[in-house]
Design an enzyme around this catalytic site. Structure first.
Site, PDB file in Angstrom:
ATOM      1  N   SER A  59       0.813  -1.218   0.000  1.00  0.00           N
ATOM      2  CA  SER A  59       0.000   0.000   0.000  1.00  0.00           C
ATOM      3  C   SER A  59       0.848   1.270   0.000  1.00  0.00           C
ATOM      4  O   SER A  59       0.405   2.310  -0.480  1.00  0.00           O
ATOM      5  CB  SER A  59      -0.940   0.020   1.208  1.00  0.00           C
ATOM      6  OG  SER A  59      -0.219   0.039   2.421  1.00  0.00           O
ATOM      7  N   GLY A  96      -2.005  -4.762   0.954  1.00  0.00           N
ATOM      8  CA  GLY A  96      -2.209  -6.069   1.559  1.00  0.00           C
ATOM      9  C   GLY A  96      -1.209  -7.126   1.171  1.00  0.00           C
ATOM     10  O   GLY A  96      -1.201  -8.207   1.759  1.00  0.00           O
ATOM     11  N   ASP A 208      -6.564   9.209   8.442  1.00  0.00           N
ATOM     12  CA  ASP A 208      -6.677   7.894   9.081  1.00  0.00           C
ATOM     13  C   ASP A 208      -5.573   7.663  10.104  1.00  0.00           C
ATOM     14  O   ASP A 208      -5.588   6.683  10.842  1.00  0.00           O
ATOM     15  CB  ASP A 208      -6.686   6.775   8.041  1.00  0.00           C
ATOM     16  CG  ASP A 208      -5.383   6.648   7.246  1.00  0.00           C
ATOM     17  OD1 ASP A 208      -4.409   7.357   7.532  1.00  0.00           O
ATOM     18  OD2 ASP A 208      -5.363   5.822   6.307  1.00  0.00           O
ATOM     19  N   HIS A 211      -1.465   6.310   6.816  1.00  0.00           N
ATOM     20  CA  HIS A 211      -0.726   6.405   5.554  1.00  0.00           C
ATOM     21  C   HIS A 211      -0.189   7.817   5.312  1.00  0.00           C
ATOM     22  O   HIS A 211      -0.776   8.797   5.769  1.00  0.00           O
ATOM     23  CB  HIS A 211      -1.626   6.025   4.375  1.00  0.00           C
ATOM     24  CG  HIS A 211      -1.971   4.586   4.330  1.00  0.00           C
ATOM     25  ND1 HIS A 211      -3.042   4.044   5.010  1.00  0.00           N
ATOM     26  CD2 HIS A 211      -1.384   3.546   3.681  1.00  0.00           C
ATOM     27  CE1 HIS A 211      -3.106   2.743   4.790  1.00  0.00           C
ATOM     28  NE2 HIS A 211      -2.110   2.408   3.982  1.00  0.00           N
TER      29      HIS A 211
END
Length: 234
Positions: A59, A96, A208, A211
């Site tokens: 990611s 992932g 979030d 990231h």
């Protein structure tokens, strides 16, 4: 020598990072396949650039949560182009991905390219930490990928990950040597820690809390671009 990053703040931040790299519905879910397809077709040029870089990772490479032109691959390409290099950076990041998943899809990605890349940036391992996989398994998968590329005479730059200290000294010692040991054994380039300069800095992280945002990507690219340019020079 790699820093151990022993503070609590770093430990918390890196654990958040690892959680972020985990798939919501499994590595082989349709959602992951959709993201892989999207990342593999971003910013295709009308004419082929002189130099082709393959950014092969999870990611962090895929540009999670960012606009298509704000992720690592397009921003690195822009930085190198601005520096006078005729380069295309092909985004093959999949959220992932473990090292095992990366090994399984590497041949497909290489075969899908218009030609052999001049450099592969290889950044996997964070999800192995999340899943508690044995460092020996991570090392075996990483070595298989490095060997596969080396056997095809494709230059490599490893972008490393570091184990959080709360996993234990023994685990950290076994994991943190993977990237420098492989770089030495196969004589490939090494950038020790992909998130260097970003972890723990909230102004460089998406809402979030996990990231890198566009400013965080700018920091990563600014730090890594000189190493990429040196790797391209051989």
């Amino acid at each position: 020598m790699l820093n151990r990053f022993m503070t609590y703040g770093f430990c918390f931040a890196i654990l958040q990072l690892l959680i972020a790299c985990g798939p919501a519905a499994g590595e082989d879910s349709p959602a992951v396949e959709k993201q892989q397809t999207a990342s593999d077709t971003i910013d295709e040029p009308a004419t082929e650039a002189k130099t082709l870089i393959l950014a092969f990772g999870d990611s962090l490479y895929a540009g999670y949560g960012l606009a298509p032109n704000e992720g690592f691959a397009p921003e690195l390409q822009k930085a190198l182009n601005d520096a006078g290099q005729d380069v295309r950076v092909h985004n093959a990041g999949v959220s992932g991905d473990t090292t095992a998943a990366g090994l399984r899809r590497m041949d497909f990605v290489l075969d899908s390219l218009s030609r052999k890349p001049d450099l592969v940036l290889l950044g996997l391992g964070g999800n192995d930490l999340l899943r508690g996989l044995k460092p020996s398994e991570t090392r075996a998968n990483m070595e298989a990928m490095v060997k596969k590329l080396s056997d095809q005479d494709i230059p490599i730059m490893l972008t490393g990950m570091l184990a959080p200290p709360n996993l234990g000294q023994k685990f950290s010692d076994q994991f943190n040597v993977i990237y420098p040991a492989l770089a030495k054994k196969y004589e490939v380039n090494l950038y020790p820690f992909f998130m260097d300069g970003v972890v723990g800095r909230s102004e460089l992280i998406l809402p979030d809390g996990i990231h890198p945002n566009d400013k965080g990507i700018d920091v990563i690219v600014e730090r890594i671009a000189p190493s990429v340019e040196m790797a391209l020079q051989g």
